[in-house]
Design a protein around this motif. Structure first.
Motif, PDB file in Angstrom:
ATOM      1  N   ALA A 209       4.842 -16.429  -8.043  1.00 17.38           N
ATOM      2  CA  ALA A 209       5.244 -15.329  -8.919  1.00 17.38           C
ATOM      3  C   ALA A 209       5.194 -14.007  -8.169  1.00 17.38           C
ATOM      4  O   ALA A 209       4.335 -13.793  -7.314  1.00 17.38           O
ATOM      5  CB  ALA A 209       4.331 -15.277 -10.140  1.00 17.38           C
ATOM      6  N   LEU A 210       6.129 -13.126  -8.501  1.00 16.19           N
ATOM      7  CA  LEU A 210       6.281 -11.874  -7.771  1.00 16.19           C
ATOM      8  C   LEU A 210       5.977 -10.675  -8.664  1.00 16.19           C
ATOM      9  O   LEU A 210       6.478 -10.583  -9.793  1.00 16.19           O
ATOM     10  CB  LEU A 210       7.704 -11.752  -7.229  1.00 16.19           C
ATOM     11  N   GLU A 211       5.154  -9.770  -8.156  1.00 21.76           N
ATOM     12  CA  GLU A 211       4.874  -8.533  -8.878  1.00 21.76           C
ATOM     13  C   GLU A 211       6.032  -7.554  -8.688  1.00 21.76           C
ATOM     14  O   GLU A 211       6.896  -7.747  -7.824  1.00 21.76           O
ATOM     15  CB  GLU A 211       3.566  -7.926  -8.378  1.00 21.76           C
ATOM     16  N   ALA A 212       6.022  -6.492  -9.481  1.00 19.29           N
ATOM     17  CA  ALA A 212       7.074  -5.488  -9.384  1.00 19.29           C
ATOM     18  C   ALA A 212       7.042  -4.817  -8.016  1.00 19.29           C
ATOM     19  O   ALA A 212       5.973  -4.511  -7.494  1.00 19.29           O
ATOM     20  CB  ALA A 212       6.899  -4.444 -10.485  1.00 19.29           C
ATOM     21  N   ALA A 231      15.843   0.984 -13.907  1.00 20.87           N
ATOM     22  CA  ALA A 231      16.261  -0.154 -14.734  1.00 20.87           C
ATOM     23  C   ALA A 231      16.664  -1.334 -13.865  1.00 20.87           C
ATOM     24  O   ALA A 231      16.315  -2.492 -14.157  1.00 20.87           O
ATOM     25  CB  ALA A 231      17.419   0.262 -15.647  1.00 20.87           C
ATOM     26  N   GLY A 232      17.387  -1.056 -12.772  1.00 21.16           N
ATOM     27  CA  GLY A 232      17.770  -2.133 -11.857  1.00 21.16           C
ATOM     28  C   GLY A 232      16.569  -2.820 -11.256  1.00 21.16           C
ATOM     29  O   GLY A 232      16.544  -4.050 -11.108  1.00 21.16           O
ATOM     30  N   ARG A 262       8.652  -5.641 -20.290  1.00 18.11           N
ATOM     31  CA  ARG A 262       7.879  -4.545 -20.876  1.00 18.11           C
ATOM     32  C   ARG A 262       8.129  -3.248 -20.098  1.00 18.11           C
ATOM     33  O   ARG A 262       8.275  -2.171 -20.686  1.00 18.11           O
ATOM     34  CB  ARG A 262       6.393  -4.903 -20.866  1.00 18.11           C
ATOM     35  N   ARG A 263       8.193  -3.338 -18.773  1.00 19.41           N
ATOM     36  CA  ARG A 263       8.491  -2.162 -17.952  1.00 19.41           C
ATOM     37  C   ARG A 263       9.896  -1.630 -18.255  1.00 19.41           C
ATOM     38  O   ARG A 263      10.106  -0.422 -18.314  1.00 19.41           O
ATOM     39  CB  ARG A 263       8.374  -2.523 -16.471  1.00 19.41           C
ATOM     40  N   LYS A 405       2.605   3.378 -21.081  1.00 19.51           N
ATOM     41  CA  LYS A 405       3.840   4.089 -20.750  1.00 19.51           C
ATOM     42  C   LYS A 405       3.579   5.194 -19.730  1.00 19.51           C
ATOM     43  O   LYS A 405       4.399   5.428 -18.833  1.00 19.51           O
ATOM     44  CB  LYS A 405       4.470   4.654 -22.020  1.00 19.51           C
ATOM     45  N   LEU A 406       2.427   5.866 -19.863  1.00 21.61           N
ATOM     46  CA  LEU A 406       2.072   6.890 -18.882  1.00 21.61           C
ATOM     47  C   LEU A 406       1.869   6.253 -17.513  1.00 21.61           C
ATOM     48  O   LEU A 406       2.307   6.790 -16.488  1.00 21.61           O
ATOM     49  CB  LEU A 406       0.809   7.620 -19.321  1.00 21.61           C
TER      50      LEU A 406
END
Length: 496
Positions: A209-212, A231-232, A262-263, A405-406
């Motif tokens: 699995a890959l994190e952002a 967004a991309g 969620r992001r 969100k912050l």
């Protein structure tokens, strides 16, 4: 030297077992192919991967009797739509010709001496390519149906993808054509070039699995361009993990898929001042529905991690299998695949880009917009977090959402504030916001887990000792969360 041609293409992934279905659909829609090619491409780099780290790929492709040398600037990580400068030239041999004028770019762009002695073969692709040249909506589009393998030392991977390359016209036509084909065969947005696939195959665990990935925003970007990059990146994060999830529903891959969506939802909220049109609102609603599919599976994963009783654990595991089966069925459905394509189309050419009411905000520098967003959510967190220890579980959860969100905003916009002091402050800020989210997340997991557990053990009554221990643990988490909130509230802002 004149500027390089800019290649613009939409990439779609095809399940290998669906190859014949895709081919038949293309024949039905567009008739006989324009051409067939057998393409064997060898990619080169230094032992230290200087080219790859500089965002460059160098390959020599064999196409019949032709040998074609190509240099591409990979640029940012894309989701579906790729726009990349490239230089191509026929050469005589099977290895790069570094005497060509364009080859001098390699040393310049990589900031390293690139010579024949420093280059080595790193991987190859063997592709059967079938081409259709299609006129659609005033555009000319080349459709390439690529079926083959990527091979590196000791490893190989089967690939099948469609590439829609824009030869003439506007990008909107690419998406219209892709949607037409996607209505008859299962297609998914592609987020990796063949070069990236090959690099991943040779250097990493392709099943992990890959994190952002970090999103690097330039200060010269407009707010609209900044949103498109963010967004991309979120869509790419989701798709990289969705492919793994379809093969094995382990908890971490499922978690990363959920985080990615969620992001993306957070990004739509943060950029709401420029996303007020009906199309944006409708897509936001569809995305919220899609993200909710992952909630039950993630909640039961959190509960399983807290359970020691073998019998209850077996019950929960069986329930998880059923939930994951439902999830896989949902994300495999036509409407979910269409959502991903619609999201990429919308970010690229959607109506929000031409709304008059938001034009001024869209065109303002991303740095100014980012500062306003960070200030707004910081003030909101400061206001809602007062007396955190005395708030209800529901209100603490609301604080968690604002804090999340912050935190996402800090991640998205962090590279815009790159001075030494700003980097140091951002590191301290992220540590503080992460500590707050960790404590509030644990409290939320305890509340959610307790409610979920009631469905499996409705008659169970905790002993007084267990109840007292749980209450003590909760109070400690609340106390730590309150301390973390004070730290976030008082810490110096990295964006000022």
């Amino acid at each position: 030297m004149t500027g390089p041609p800019l290649e613009t293409e939409l990439k779609l992934d095809v399940d290998v077992q669906d190859g014949s279905t895709v081919y038949e659909s293309l024949i039905t829609s567009f008739g006989r192919p324009t051409a067939h090619h057998h393409l064997i491409s060898t990619y080169f780099d230094t032992t230290e991967d200087h080219l790859w780290h500089a965002g460059i790929t160098l390959r020599v492709r064999r196409d019949g009797r032709r040998r074609i040398q190509t240099i591409k600037v990979e640029g940012g990580k894309a989701a579906g739509l790729f726009s990349r400068p490239e230089w191509e030239c026929d050469i005589a041999g099977e290895t790069p010709d570094l005497d060509l004028p364009t080859a001098g770019l390699l040393t310049k762009l990589a900031d390293a001496e690139i010579t024949a002695d420093t280059l080595q073969q790193v991987f190859t692709t063997d592709i059967a390519r079938t081409i259709w040249l299609v006129d659609s909506e005033g555009a000319t589009i080349e459709i390439a149906d690529d079926d083959g393998t990527i091979t590196t030392k000791g490893r190989d991977e089967a690939i099948h993808e469609l590439e829609f390359e824009l030869k003439k016209g506007t990008c909107a036509a690419l998406f219209t054509l892709a949607a037409k084909i996607g209505a008859t065969v299962p297609l998914r947005i592609g987020v990796r070039s063949k070069a990236e696939r090959g690099q991943a195959l040779r250097t990493s665990d392709v099943s992990k699995a890959l994190e952002a990935e970090p999103i690097a925003l330039g200060k010269d970007l407009t707010t609209a361009a900044g949103f498109q990059a963010i967004a991309g990146g979120c869509i790419r994060h989701y798709r990289l993990n969705e492919g793994l999830l379809l093969e094995a529903t382990d908890s971490e891959t499922l978690h990363q898929c959920r985080v990615a969506l969620r992001r993306l939802r957070a990004a739509l909220t943060l950029f709401k001042p420029i996303l007020r049109d009906p199309e944006s609102i409708a897509l936001s609603d569809r995305l919220r529905t899609a993200a909710a599919l992952f909630g039950d599976a993630r909640n039961i994963d959190v509960l399983i991690d807290r359970i020691a009783d073998p019998k209850l654990l077996a019950t929960l595991t069986e329930r998880r299998k059923a939930i994951c089966a439902e999830l896989l069925s949902a994300i495999g459905a036509d409407n979910f695949r269409a959502l991903m394509l619609d999201l990429v189309r919308w970010t690229s050419v959607g109506c929000w880009l031409s709304e008059k009411d938001t034009a001024e905000k869209r065109h303002q520098p991303i740095t100014a917009f980012a500062g306003h967003v960070l200030d707004r959510y910081q003030r909101r967190l400061n206001r809602r977090g007062r007396h955190l220890a005395r708030l209800s579980d529901e209100n603490r959860h609301k604080i968690r959402i604002v804090g999340k969100k912050l935190g996402y905003a800090a991640d998205f916009f962090g590279t815009l504030f790159a001075g030494k002091k700003a980097r140091r402050r951002r590191q301290h800020f992220r540590q503080a916001i992460t500590a707050l989210q960790s404590e509030l997340g644990s409290l939320n997991d305890e509340t959610t887990g307790a409610e979920l557990l009631k469905h499996f053990t409705p008659l169970a009554v905790p002993s007084k000792a267990d109840a007292a221990l749980a209450a003590s643990s909760k109070n400690q988490s609340i106390s730590r969360a309150a301390d973390a909130y004070e730290m976030v509230k008082d810490i110096k802002r990295f964006w000022r």
